[in-house]
Design a protein around this motif. Structure first.
Motif, short mmCIF file in Angstrom:
data_model
loop_
_atom_site.label_atom_id
_atom_site.label_comp_id
_atom_site.label_asym_id
_atom_site.label_seq_id
_atom_site.Cartn_x
_atom_site.Cartn_y
_atom_site.Cartn_z
N GLU A 276 -5.38 10.28 -5.42
CA GLU A 276 -5.48 11.62 -4.55
C GLU A 276 -4.56 11.67 -3.23
OE1 GLU A 276 -10.22 12.55 -5.21
OE2 GLU A 276 -9.90 11.44 -3.55
N THR A 277 -4.42 10.17 -2.81
CA THR A 277 -3.76 10.25 -1.32
C THR A 277 -2.40 10.21 -1.74
OG1 THR A 277 -3.72 7.86 -1.50
CG2 THR A 277 -5.46 9.00 -0.39
N ARG A 278 -1.62 9.88 -2.88
CA ARG A 278 -0.46 9.84 -3.17
C ARG A 278 0.58 9.24 -2.09
NH1 ARG A 278 0.19 13.47 -7.62
NH2 ARG A 278 -1.80 13.76 -8.46
N THR A 279 0.03 8.05 -1.65
CA THR A 279 0.90 7.35 -0.51
C THR A 279 0.19 6.00 -0.67
OG1 THR A 279 1.48 7.46 1.75
CG2 THR A 279 -0.65 8.09 1.45
N THR A 280 0.74 5.09 0.42
CA THR A 280 0.21 3.80 0.45
C THR A 280 -1.13 3.74 1.33
OG1 THR A 280 1.65 3.13 2.40
CG2 THR A 280 2.64 2.75 0.03
N LEU A 281 -1.62 2.77 0.96
CA LEU A 281 -3.08 2.62 1.88
C LEU A 281 -3.34 1.24 2.23
CD1 LEU A 281 -5.48 4.98 -0.11
CD2 LEU A 281 -4.68 5.36 1.88
N GLY A 282 -3.91 1.12 3.29
CA GLY A 282 -4.39 -0.31 3.98
C GLY A 282 -5.45 -0.64 2.95
N SER B 274 0.53 -1.77 -6.84
CA SER B 274 1.48 -2.88 -6.31
C SER B 274 0.94 -2.97 -4.78
CB SER B 274 2.76 -2.23 -6.21
OG SER B 274 2.99 -0.90 -5.50
N LYS B 275 1.22 -3.79 -4.22
CA LYS B 275 0.88 -4.49 -2.90
C LYS B 275 1.97 -4.93 -2.08
CE LYS B 275 -2.65 -7.60 -3.62
NZ LYS B 275 -2.13 -8.21 -4.67
N ALA B 276 1.89 -4.57 -0.85
CA ALA B 276 2.96 -5.06 0.06
C ALA B 276 2.23 -5.54 1.34
CB ALA B 276 4.10 -4.16 -0.11
N VAL B 277 3.01 -6.29 2.28
CA VAL B 277 2.41 -6.42 3.79
C VAL B 277 3.24 -5.58 4.47
CG1 VAL B 277 2.68 -8.16 5.58
CG2 VAL B 277 2.25 -9.15 3.12
N THR C 263 -1.77 -7.12 7.76
CA THR C 263 -2.14 -5.90 7.04
C THR C 263 -1.60 -5.87 5.68
OG1 THR C 263 -2.64 -4.83 9.02
CG2 THR C 263 -2.44 -3.29 7.13
N MET C 264 -2.45 -5.69 4.66
CA MET C 264 -1.85 -5.37 3.24
C MET C 264 -1.88 -3.85 2.83
SD MET C 264 -0.52 -7.00 0.82
CE MET C 264 -1.08 -8.75 0.87
N ARG C 265 -1.15 -3.44 2.38
CA ARG C 265 -1.11 -1.97 1.87
C ARG C 265 -0.96 -2.01 0.43
NH1 ARG C 265 -1.24 1.18 6.07
NH2 ARG C 265 -0.87 3.30 4.52
N CYS C 266 -1.43 -0.71 -0.33
CA CYS C 266 -1.44 -0.69 -1.75
C CYS C 266 -1.12 0.69 -2.29
CB CYS C 266 -2.83 -1.34 -2.23
SG CYS C 266 -4.13 -0.42 -1.59
N ALA C 267 -0.52 0.62 -3.28
CA ALA C 267 -0.27 2.14 -3.88
C ALA C 267 -0.17 2.02 -5.30
CB ALA C 267 1.10 2.26 -3.54
#
Length: 297
Positions: free
Chosen positions: A44-50, A79-82, A89-93
């Motif tokens: 739904e968000t179509r972006t990276t999230l914390g 996928s995850k990225a710092v 903080t880890m962000r995911c998408a």
């Protein structure tokens, strides 16, 4: 605020939504309910999230959410990225594969639920009175908005993450309310509630109404009988049959627990306006009738 009836039909519809969606996504996608829920939230968000924002939105502990993300990552769906500005903080998408699986899963679940629960019911009424109030209901339980995920579902998605989340947390809150007063499961409470309404039932009738296997019903009855809340006797009209009734203590316990459960139900439906509560009551009944044409097991 209108008051939605805390009926056996409403509880059955909610419990069966959760149970049957869990089965559907496990069989069709190989995912758990919460994994699918996280997937749809990210879709739904179509972006990276914390990861912490996602945990907050899903009303799950961070460790649980982290395990969900690891499972989805292992499947190639996330996928995850710092975070560059904050290494803590880890962000995911979603990956491209995750986007495809989320879209396909949303379509599968929508088709399944529309066939199982929503036959001959109008989409616009569903959106207006039930689905689109779910985001506010979840925020009320959480106590705040999660800005990164406060997205009203796209009409093309039909069932948004907030609606899927509401089914789960409603059941969780019912269980918490019951446990706060007595050491009973949701199924055990529902048995007391149905018996108070129906007065006399056979074990098979109770199993059918609760939509649980006979073996599970037997365990429920054994516990309630040990607690002296029910009596199981030979049917006066058919010696081959046994019937179940509530004891006086069982009637009192059912009434006490129902008040607590009803408080949860009203809180979950509080965003619905007065004129909408009657529509929602009718929807629950119609969904229950649609469901009752299906074999529970």
């Amino acid at each position: 605020m209108g008051k939605v009836a805390n009926s056996h039909q409403m509880m059955t519809v909610t419990v069966e939504h959760f149970r049957q969606v869990s089965h559907c996504v496990r069989e069709s996608l190989g995912l758990t309910y919460n994994e699918f829920l996280a997937l749809i939230a990210l879709y739904e968000t179509r972006t990276t999230l914390g990861a912490s924002d996602l945990a907050d939105y899903l009303l799950l502990q961070r460790k649980t959410t982290w395990n969900i993300l690891l499972a989805l990552e292992d499947l190639g769906l996330v996928s995850k990225a710092v975070e560059e500005d904050d290494r803590r903080t880890m962000r995911c998408a979603l990956t491209a594969k995750g986007e495809d699986v989320a879209a396909r899963g949303a379509e599968i679940v929508a088709g399944f639920l529309r066939e199982r629960f929503l036959r001959n019911l109008q989409d616009e009424e569903f959106f207006k009175f039930m689905r689109d109030s779910s985001l506010e209901s979840c925020d009320l339980v959480r106590g705040h908005h999660v800005d990164a995920l406060s997205v009203q579902p796209d009409r093309k998605l039909y069932f948004g993450s907030s609606h899927l989340l509401l089914w789960r947390i409603t059941i969780d809150e019912w269980k918490r309310a019951i446990r706060g007063l007595a050491p009973f499961s949701l199924a055990e409470y529902r048995a007391l509630d149905v018996l108070e309404s129906e007065r006399v039932l056979t074990p098979s009738e109770l199993s059918s109404l609760l939509r649980i296997p006979r073996s599970n019903t037997t365990l429920v009855l054994q516990k309630l009988e040990r607690a002296s809340l029910i009596r199981i006797e030979e049917d006066a009209n058919d010696g081959r049959q046994r019937v179940i009734t509530l004891t006086e203590a069982g009637t009192k316990k059912a009434s006490t627990l129902r008040r607590a459960v009803n408080e949860v139900t009203q809180a979950m439906h509080s965003p619905i306006k007065q004129n909408g509560s009657m529509v929602v009551d009718a929807w629950y009944m119609r969904m229950y009738l649609n469901l009752s044409t299906e074999q529970p097991y």
